[in-house]
Design a protein around this motif. Structure first.
Motif, short mmCIF file in Angstrom:
data_model
loop_
_atom_site.label_atom_id
_atom_site.label_comp_id
_atom_site.label_asym_id
_atom_site.label_seq_id
_atom_site.Cartn_x
_atom_site.Cartn_y
_atom_site.Cartn_z
N UNK A 260 -50.91 54.32 -32.28
CA UNK A 260 -50.90 53.79 -31.16
C UNK A 260 -50.50 54.45 -29.98
N UNK A 261 -49.28 55.32 -30.26
CA UNK A 261 -48.64 56.13 -29.39
C UNK A 261 -48.96 57.77 -29.33
N UNK A 262 -49.87 57.87 -30.22
CA UNK A 262 -50.34 59.23 -30.26
C UNK A 262 -49.01 60.12 -30.45
N UNK A 263 -48.13 59.74 -31.23
CA UNK A 263 -46.96 60.55 -31.38
C UNK A 263 -46.36 60.38 -32.77
N UNK A 264 -45.94 61.64 -33.31
CA UNK A 264 -45.52 61.56 -34.59
C UNK A 264 -44.24 61.12 -35.00
N UNK A 265 -43.32 61.17 -33.95
CA UNK A 265 -41.91 60.51 -33.88
C UNK A 265 -41.60 59.29 -34.94
N UNK A 266 -42.41 57.86 -34.66
CA UNK A 266 -42.15 57.27 -35.59
C UNK A 266 -42.14 57.47 -37.02
N UNK A 267 -43.16 58.48 -37.55
CA UNK A 267 -43.29 58.79 -38.95
C UNK A 267 -42.05 59.78 -39.36
N UNK A 268 -41.68 60.47 -38.23
CA UNK A 268 -40.62 61.57 -38.30
C UNK A 268 -39.22 60.65 -38.76
N UNK A 269 -39.02 59.71 -38.01
CA UNK A 269 -38.12 58.72 -38.06
C UNK A 269 -38.09 58.21 -39.52
N UNK A 270 -39.30 57.51 -39.90
CA UNK A 270 -39.52 57.02 -41.31
C UNK A 270 -38.95 57.95 -42.32
N UNK A 271 -39.62 59.04 -42.18
CA UNK A 271 -39.22 59.93 -43.50
C UNK A 271 -37.79 60.51 -43.41
N UNK A 272 -37.03 60.64 -42.49
CA UNK A 272 -35.79 60.95 -42.22
C UNK A 272 -34.76 59.75 -42.82
N UNK A 273 -35.06 58.38 -42.25
CA UNK A 273 -34.43 57.19 -42.82
C UNK A 273 -34.44 57.18 -44.24
N UNK A 274 -35.76 57.40 -44.86
CA UNK A 274 -35.86 57.26 -46.29
C UNK A 274 -35.37 58.59 -46.97
#
Length: 117
Positions: A49-63
């Motif tokens: 929705x945001x055309x941004x990879x930041x949510x996926x980067x945060x997800x990977x970092x958190x996990x």
């Protein structure tokens, strides 16, 4: 799930990829797999929705941090203890617990190559 006498982790730290983290969670914390999948879906939706990879980067970092901690049962137990103390203790105990939680998370961030929170 225990460590050997030398306190070695249960598994090696996996690469910070969705597939490798999923496999690690299956091995060391299978009860967390539904949360992993749900959060991955949410991060992917936000990224689309945001055309941004930041949510996926945060997800990977958190996990990656989560897996790092869970690889060490003694550290994971300490974290749970301090989380319980923060929730059930008085104000002074909660402050001390928050500090201890911060130290655990900072160490895990550093271990997986992320900046401190």
């Amino acid at each position: 799930m225990t460590t050997d006498a030398a306190g070695q982790p249960l598994i090696p730290q996996p690469p910070a990829t969705v597939a490798a983290l999923r496999q690690a969670i299956k091995q060391i914390a299978p009860a967390a797999l539904p949360a992993f999948t749900q959060e991955l879906d949410q991060a992917a939706d936000q990224a689309r929705h945001g055309s941004d990879l930041a949510p996926l980067q945060r997800f990977v970092a958190q996990w990656a941090v989560y897996v790092h901690i869970q690889r060490h049962p003694d550290v994971a137990a300490d974290l749970r203890h301090w989380e319980d103390t923060a929730e059930s203790g008085d104000a002074a105990q909660a402050r001390h617990a928050a500090s201890r939680i911060g130290h655990i998370l900072d160490a895990a961030h550093a271990a997986v190559g992320l900046p401190a929170r």
